[in-house]
Design a protein around this motif. Structure first.
Motif, PDB file in Angstrom:
ATOM      1  N   CYS A 184      18.037 108.629  30.231  1.00 60.33           N
ATOM      2  CA  CYS A 184      18.459 108.153  29.049  1.00 60.33           C
ATOM      3  C   CYS A 184      19.540 107.358  29.037  1.00 60.33           C
ATOM      4  CB  CYS A 184      19.138 109.450  28.335  1.00 60.33           C
ATOM      5  SG  CYS A 184      20.666 110.401  29.420  1.00 60.33           S
ATOM      6  N   VAL A 185      19.471 106.259  28.099  1.00 65.98           N
ATOM      7  CA  VAL A 185      20.415 105.016  27.879  1.00 65.98           C
ATOM      8  C   VAL A 185      20.838 105.147  26.307  1.00 65.98           C
ATOM      9  CG1 VAL A 185      18.320 103.471  27.616  1.00 65.98           C
ATOM     10  CG2 VAL A 185      20.459 102.698  28.414  1.00 65.98           C
ATOM     11  N   GLN A 186      22.120 104.466  26.285  1.00 65.56           N
ATOM     12  CA  GLN A 186      22.704 104.102  25.172  1.00 65.56           C
ATOM     13  C   GLN A 186      23.392 102.574  25.260  1.00 65.56           C
ATOM     14  OE1 GLN A 186      24.809 106.742  22.560  1.00 65.56           O
ATOM     15  NE2 GLN A 186      26.371 105.392  22.173  1.00 65.56           N
ATOM     16  N   PHE A 187      23.410 101.747  24.354  1.00 63.55           N
ATOM     17  CA  PHE A 187      24.150 100.560  24.458  1.00 63.55           C
ATOM     18  C   PHE A 187      24.779 100.310  22.943  1.00 63.55           C
ATOM     19  CE2 PHE A 187      20.438  98.583  22.734  1.00 63.55           C
ATOM     20  CZ  PHE A 187      20.987  97.360  22.207  1.00 63.55           C
TER      21      PHE A 187
ATOM     22  N   HIS B 198      29.331  97.700  31.594  1.00 61.57           N
ATOM     23  CA  HIS B 198      29.516  96.411  30.837  1.00 61.57           C
ATOM     24  C   HIS B 198      28.642  95.350  30.780  1.00 61.57           C
ATOM     25  CE1 HIS B 198      31.696  92.975  29.109  1.00 61.57           C
ATOM     26  NE2 HIS B 198      32.012  93.953  28.155  1.00 61.57           N
ATOM     27  N   LEU B 199      27.915  94.948  29.840  1.00 58.73           N
ATOM     28  CA  LEU B 199      27.024  93.977  29.622  1.00 58.73           C
ATOM     29  C   LEU B 199      27.866  92.787  29.474  1.00 58.73           C
ATOM     30  CD1 LEU B 199      24.056  93.366  29.863  1.00 58.73           C
ATOM     31  CD2 LEU B 199      23.810  94.097  27.491  1.00 58.73           C
ATOM     32  N   SER B 200      27.669  91.614  30.145  1.00 59.61           N
ATOM     33  CA  SER B 200      28.149  90.318  29.843  1.00 59.61           C
ATOM     34  C   SER B 200      27.611  89.651  28.365  1.00 59.61           C
ATOM     35  CB  SER B 200      27.730  89.232  30.906  1.00 59.61           C
ATOM     36  OG  SER B 200      26.397  89.154  30.728  1.00 59.61           O
ATOM     37  N   GLU B 201      28.507  89.043  27.993  1.00 58.19           N
ATOM     38  CA  GLU B 201      28.208  88.410  26.447  1.00 58.19           C
ATOM     39  C   GLU B 201      26.926  87.779  26.421  1.00 58.19           C
ATOM     40  OE1 GLU B 201      29.924  88.602  23.873  1.00 58.19           O
ATOM     41  OE2 GLU B 201      31.418  89.843  24.698  1.00 58.19           O
ATOM     42  N   THR B 202      26.528  87.095  27.480  1.00 55.02           N
ATOM     43  CA  THR B 202      25.234  86.311  27.601  1.00 55.02           C
ATOM     44  C   THR B 202      24.132  87.589  27.757  1.00 55.02           C
ATOM     45  OG1 THR B 202      25.376  86.031  30.121  1.00 55.02           O
ATOM     46  CG2 THR B 202      26.313  84.277  28.482  1.00 55.02           C
ATOM     47  N   GLY B 203      24.471  88.618  28.394  1.00 56.46           N
ATOM     48  CA  GLY B 203      23.269  89.646  28.573  1.00 56.46           C
ATOM     49  C   GLY B 203      22.705  89.521  29.940  1.00 56.46           C
TER      50      GLY B 203
ATOM     51  N   THR C  31      27.841  95.086  34.821  1.00 57.99           N
ATOM     52  CA  THR C  31      28.996  95.463  35.678  1.00 57.99           C
ATOM     53  C   THR C  31      29.142  96.994  35.507  1.00 57.99           C
ATOM     54  OG1 THR C  31      30.176  93.398  35.575  1.00 57.99           O
ATOM     55  CG2 THR C  31      31.291  95.248  36.477  1.00 57.99           C
ATOM     56  N   GLN C  32      29.265  97.875  36.711  1.00 54.43           N
ATOM     57  CA  GLN C  32      29.392  99.167  36.601  1.00 54.43           C
ATOM     58  C   GLN C  32      30.949  99.476  36.368  1.00 54.43           C
ATOM     59  OE1 GLN C  32      27.867 101.582  39.746  1.00 54.43           O
ATOM     60  NE2 GLN C  32      28.942 103.342  39.184  1.00 54.43           N
ATOM     61  N   LEU C  33      31.269 100.195  35.467  1.00 49.71           N
ATOM     62  CA  LEU C  33      32.657 100.578  35.025  1.00 49.71           C
ATOM     63  C   LEU C  33      33.233 101.916  35.773  1.00 49.71           C
ATOM     64  CD1 LEU C  33      32.774  99.727  31.323  1.00 49.71           C
ATOM     65  CD2 LEU C  33      33.684  98.395  33.398  1.00 49.71           C
ATOM     66  N   ALA C  34      32.125 103.000  35.714  1.00 47.12           N
ATOM     67  CA  ALA C  34      32.493 104.492  36.263  1.00 47.12           C
ATOM     68  C   ALA C  34      31.417 105.043  36.466  1.00 47.12           C
ATOM     69  CB  ALA C  34      33.577 104.905  35.133  1.00 47.12           C
TER      70      ALA C  34
END
Length: 350
Positions: A68-71, A90-95, A99-102
């Motif tokens: 499963c995935v959600q953004f 976290h996905l960068s502004e350019t996509g 980056t893994q947060l937790a």
């Protein structure tokens, strides 16, 4: 079945990369070139029609299959896996970078379904439990119980609805600290997918049926039974339902009348595992065990584009917005099909 909840059980971050609040600072706003924005918006629509995109793929996002995935608009991505964990990214502004947060470890089985808002994450697992997470502390606030694997869940401000292999839909009150409200029996076998819009709930089952429920009256309004094999997935916007099945078809239903308005036969070469749609964009997006992702016209059912090399195994889940499709797979990867890779101002209209 009566509701079951455990005392809150704080769970440590198993592998904490950075705190959730330490996201990149937003750049100071500048005057917007609206003429350029609308020009890029029209180019974006053309990119969808013609399949012009950049595909970014993050392999081994988990050590095992990602179910499963959600953004969302905050560029935060959530993934749930057979490895029993949820990872936050976290996905960068350019996509182009993620980056893994937790990593959240609170289940003893595969994480099969999830949904998040700004403060809360809810996850369902093959261990037959539902965990309600506080995203500020990354701890489990509540734990709810089914008799078998939890296959799908959706929540609103008022309701949390969970669906299970135990053939039951359970409805919980979010505004009453997730107290159990009632159950909805009616399907003959496992309930594979649900979608919630206000007090209207749609459920899809391996018994080949789709049911539309009114949570206010606790009644079944329609039973839709034109699929010839189990229904694996659906999406619902309050007016229309789009469903996908192991009969390899996609069907578009009018939820108000219960009539199937359109059938895309042989939409995929294998089970249609995930669908999402937007009437405003005139788009249906589907993912399958045949390893492909397809984009269709909602209004005509015509195939717009087929993506063959986004994943190397079964596609389990996808979501999309106006600029990109995000998907996950048995191949342990997260992929992003970005139609606005060279159109940064197009995202301003999201």
């Amino acid at each position: 079945m009566s509701s079951s909840s455990y005392p809150p059980q704080p769970q440590p971050l198993a592998r904490n990369v950075q705190h959730l609040h330490s996201l990149p600072a937003r750049r100071q706003s500048k005057p917007v070139d609206w003429r350029g924005v609308y020009a890029e918006h029209h180019q974006l629509l053309a990119n969808w029609r013609e399949g012009r995109c950049r595909v970014d793929r993050w392999e081994s996002a988990h050590p095992e299959s990602i179910y499963c995935v959600q953004f969302g608009r905050d560029n935060r991505v959530y993934t749930g896996s057979r490895d029993h964990t949820v990872r936050l990214w976290h996905l960068s502004e350019t996509g182009s970078q993620i980056t893994q947060l937790a990593t959240l470890a609170g289940h003893t089985g595969s994480v099969l379904t999830l949904q998040a808002d700004d403060t809360t994450l809810v996850t369902g697992s093959s261990d037959a439990t539902v965990c309600v997470w506080d995203l500020a502390t990354c701890t489990v606030r509540r734990r709810l119980q089914h008799a078998d694997a939890v296959l799908s869940l959706r929540f609103s401000d008022k309701w949390l609805v969970t669906a299970s292999k135990d053939r039951m839909l359970h409805v919980w009150r979010r505004d009453c600290d997730y107290a159990h409200a009632f159950a909805l029996p009616g399907h003959a076998v496992a309930i594979n997918a649900i979608s919630l819009h206000g007090d209207m709930l749609v459920s899809a089952s391996g018994d080949r049926t789709i049911k539309l429920w009114d949570l206010g009256s606790r009644t079944c309004v329609h039973t839709l039974d034109e699929h010839t094999r189990g229904v694996a997935t659906l999406d619902f916007d309050g007016v229309h339902i789009v469903s996908g099945s192991s009969d390899r078809s996609i069907r578009i239903w009018n939820a108000l009348t219960g009539v199937c308005e359109r059938t895309i036969a042989n939409a995929h070469a294998d089970l249609v595992r995930t669908v999402a749609f937007s009437r405003a964009m005139d788009v249906v997006v589907s993912g399958s065990y045949d390893e492909t992702i397809k984009v269709w016209s909602f209004s005509t059912g015509a195939l717009i584009h087929k993506f063959r090399n986004v994943h190397t195994s079964r596609v389990f889940k996808l979501m999309f917005d106006r600029t990109r499709i995000v998907s996950c797979s048995h191949d342990r990867s997260v992929s992003i099909i970005d139609f606005a890779a060279d159109l940064p101002r197009a995202r301003l209209l999201l």
